[in-house]
Design a protein around this motif. Structure first.
Motif: not given
Length: 74
Positions: A49-74
């Motif tokens: 729900s973070a607002g004010g991201l400067p670009s579409e690329a920033a949105v994609h990075r946020l989604v990538d970081v969020t998904l990385a936080g969900l991944r199970p540990s190896s």
């Protein structure tokens, strides 16, 4: 007041949906299971729900970081 109640209700429904999906994914090892599904849902919904991201690329990075936080540990 009535409109605010609808917003709160919608937020609760969204949280329940996301939490349920995460719980199901955790049972098959697709996401981490060392943190409760409710807590992970909170984390994801707040992050996304973070607002004010400067670009579409920033949105994609946020989604990538969020998904990385969900991944199970190896």
């Amino acid at each position: 007041m009535h409109r605010d109640q609808h917003v709160v209700q919608a937020q609760q429904q969204l949280h329940g949906l996301v939490s349920g999906i995460i719980a199901e994914a955790a049972t098959v090892g697709a996401v981490r299971d060392d943190v409760s599904a409710d807590e992970l849902a909170d984390y994801c919904l707040h992050a996304l729900s973070a607002g004010g991201l400067p670009s579409e690329a920033a949105v994609h990075r946020l989604v990538d970081v969020t998904l990385a936080g969900l991944r199970p540990s190896s």
